[in-house]
Design an enzyme around this catalytic site. Structure first.
Site, PDB file in Angstrom:
ATOM      1  N   THR A   1       0.888  -5.999  12.849  1.00  0.00           N
ATOM      2  CA  THR A   1       0.277  -4.901  12.103  1.00  0.00           C
ATOM      3  C   THR A   1       0.802  -4.845  10.680  1.00  0.00           C
ATOM      4  O   THR A   1       1.394  -3.875  10.252  1.00  0.00           O
ATOM      5  CB  THR A   1       0.494  -3.556  12.782  1.00  0.00           C
TER       6      THR A   1
ATOM      7  N   ASN B   1      -0.552  10.279   6.031  1.00  0.00           N
ATOM      8  CA  ASN B   1      -1.775   9.787   6.652  1.00  0.00           C
ATOM      9  C   ASN B   1      -2.898  10.799   6.662  1.00  0.00           C
ATOM     10  O   ASN B   1      -4.065  10.458   6.874  1.00  0.00           O
ATOM     11  CB  ASN B   1      -1.467   9.297   8.075  1.00  0.00           C
TER      12      ASN B   1
ATOM     13  N   GLU C   1       6.132   4.813   7.514  1.00  0.00           N
ATOM     14  CA  GLU C   1       5.678   5.923   6.680  1.00  0.00           C
ATOM     15  C   GLU C   1       6.422   7.212   7.036  1.00  0.00           C
ATOM     16  O   GLU C   1       6.392   7.672   8.175  1.00  0.00           O
ATOM     17  CB  GLU C   1       4.171   6.108   6.849  1.00  0.00           C
TER      18      GLU C   1
ATOM     19  N   THR D   1       0.869  -1.183   0.000  1.00  0.00           N
ATOM     20  CA  THR D   1       0.000   0.000   0.000  1.00  0.00           C
ATOM     21  C   THR D   1       0.910   1.239   0.000  1.00  0.00           C
ATOM     22  O   THR D   1       1.321   1.695  -1.045  1.00  0.00           O
ATOM     23  CB  THR D   1      -0.959   0.000   1.211  1.00  0.00           C
TER      24      THR D   1
ATOM     25  N   LYS E   1       4.313  -6.912   3.745  1.00  0.00           N
ATOM     26  CA  LYS E   1       4.019  -5.514   3.480  1.00  0.00           C
ATOM     27  C   LYS E   1       3.727  -4.853   4.808  1.00  0.00           C
ATOM     28  O   LYS E   1       3.239  -5.478   5.750  1.00  0.00           O
ATOM     29  CB  LYS E   1       2.844  -5.343   2.512  1.00  0.00           C
TER      30      LYS E   1
ATOM     31  N   SER F   1      -7.166   9.532  -0.319  1.00  0.00           N
ATOM     32  CA  SER F   1      -7.123  10.211  -1.627  1.00  0.00           C
ATOM     33  C   SER F   1      -5.880   9.840  -2.408  1.00  0.00           C
ATOM     34  O   SER F   1      -5.802  10.143  -3.581  1.00  0.00           O
ATOM     35  CB  SER F   1      -7.177  11.732  -1.428  1.00  0.00           C
TER      36      SER F   1
END
Length: 397
Positions: free
Chosen positions: A184, A392, A270, A147, A173, A397
């Protein structure tokens, strides 16, 4: 081309395709064993659980897996009866295409929560993936399950058992919503070792506690997390078990693969710029060491200090203190790499510029000696940057 990662072990094929769940990019993958394989799995402890998690728990209980179908871009979580039906449909279509029992197929999903799967596209993608699965498909599979990941996360290890090569490989992933209590993440491991389902399950639980349950990025435990393992016995050895003389060799290689993959998730948090390790020793018990290591690595104040290259050891000691473990403050020593910054629970003079230079590097290792015992543990995480918020704030979007 030889296999790698998820197809490194004998008798496994994989592929990733674009089904149309995402506007572009690969979004559906499959990994298939040529023969039925022993199965093991561990799953999220979040009480909000996606349909695929519930489905796979029953699959793993049967002890046999031959295929795993994975989609990204849509978590199929919080989608009610329709989500459960869609997960079963994914399982059934995969089984039909491969000519195997539906009970031997696991399903995994990752992505946005609360949106129904576009099942027409999903079914078309499954059919294409079943046709195209090959030993060479490891890279497209690894891409299809991602993702917000910025890199592919694959690894493998090979050991010699009974004069034969035994391989463990995998792909995972994970980049955000990463916190202990089942990883997670999505993780898939394959091996051509012959291992009974019960022993494989126990090994996976033990290894998870040293790897996937020792990583954190942001403290969020997701709804879809799982690690699934298939062991198909194609290496040709006798059945491995804890009583087999080569079991420690196999178990160590299995753990090495899991730890490498877990660290790859932590490093790719991230917006992250570096891997951070918290190594705690001198604890009364392993559980105490794990709690403190995870508290350090999960502290936003520690993570931001690492990002800013600020040798703020007080934040580390603070995390040690709130981890829920009985400690003696006056016994705690702290290092940044090999630079001692606190002794006996108090600051000591140290070279601030050298510490800053160390914190600008990658990885950053925080070492803590509790001075209370012999137990130790290591947790893995990353720094916290401005980009985490950017990513985040616009995830859907």
């Amino acid at each position: 081309m030889n296999g790698f990662g998820i197809t490194a072990a004998k008798g496994f094929r994989a592929v990733g395709v674009h089904a149309g769940i995402k506007k572009e990019h690969l979004d559906l993958g499959i990994v298939v064993s040529d023969v039925p394989a022993a199965a093991a799995g561990v799953f999220t402890l979040n009480r909000v659980r996606a349909a695929c998690v519930q489905l796979n728990e029953s699959v793993v209980q049967n002890g046999i897996l031959q295929a795993i179908v994975v989609n990204s871009g849509n978590a199929n979580a919080c989608t009610g009866a329709k989500g459960w039906e869609d997960a079963q449909t994914m399982q059934a279509v995969t089984a039909d295409q491969l000519g195997i029992p539906a009970a031997h197929v696991a399903v995994a999903s990752t992505g946005v929560i609360g949106v129904e799967l576009p099942m027409e596209q999903v079914q078309t993608g499954i059919k294409a993936a079943c046709r195209e699965a090959a030993v060479e498909g490891f890279e497209t599979f690894a891409k299809a399950i991602t993702t917000t990941d910025t890199c592919l996360k694959q690894y493998q290890a090979t050991v010699n058992i009974e004069g034969k090569q035994v391989t463990i490989g995998g792909a995972v992933k994970g980049s955000g919503m990463i916190h202990p209590n089942m990883a997670t993440m999505l993780g898939f491991l394959t091996t051509d070792a012959a291992v009974g389902a019960a022993d494989l399950q126990q090994l996976l639980r033990d290894v998870t506690n040293e790897s996937f349950n020792m990583i954190t990025v942001d403290g969020d435990t997701s709804t879809n997390d799982m690690v699934l393992v298939m062991a198909n016995g194609q290496a040709g050895t006798s059945l491995l078990s804890p009583e087999h003389p080569d079991w420690p060799v196999f178990a160590q290689a299995f753990q090495d693969v899991a730890v490498y993959l877990a660290k790859s998730i932590a490093r790719d948090g991230e917006g992250a710029t570096k891997l951070v390790e918290a190594r705690v020793h001198g604890a009364k018990s392993v559980e105490d060491a794990r709690k403190i290591a995870k508290a350090i690595i999960g502290s936003n104040l520690v993570k931001t200090a690492v990002y800013g290259a600020d040798a703020n050891w007080g934040r580390i000691l603070c995390a040690v203190g709130y981890a829920g473990v009985d400690i003696v403050q006056e016994s705690v020593d702290i290092w940044l790499g090999n630079i001692p910054v606190a002794k006996k629970g108090m600051g000591i003079p140290f070279d601030e510029e050298a510490a800053k230079e160390y914190l600008l590097g990658d990885p950053v290792v925080i070492k803590v000696d509790l001075g209370l015992g012999e137990a130790a543990a290591t947790a893995y995480g990353c720094d916290l940057t401005y980009d985490y918020v950017k990513i985040n704030a616009s995830y859907r979007s």
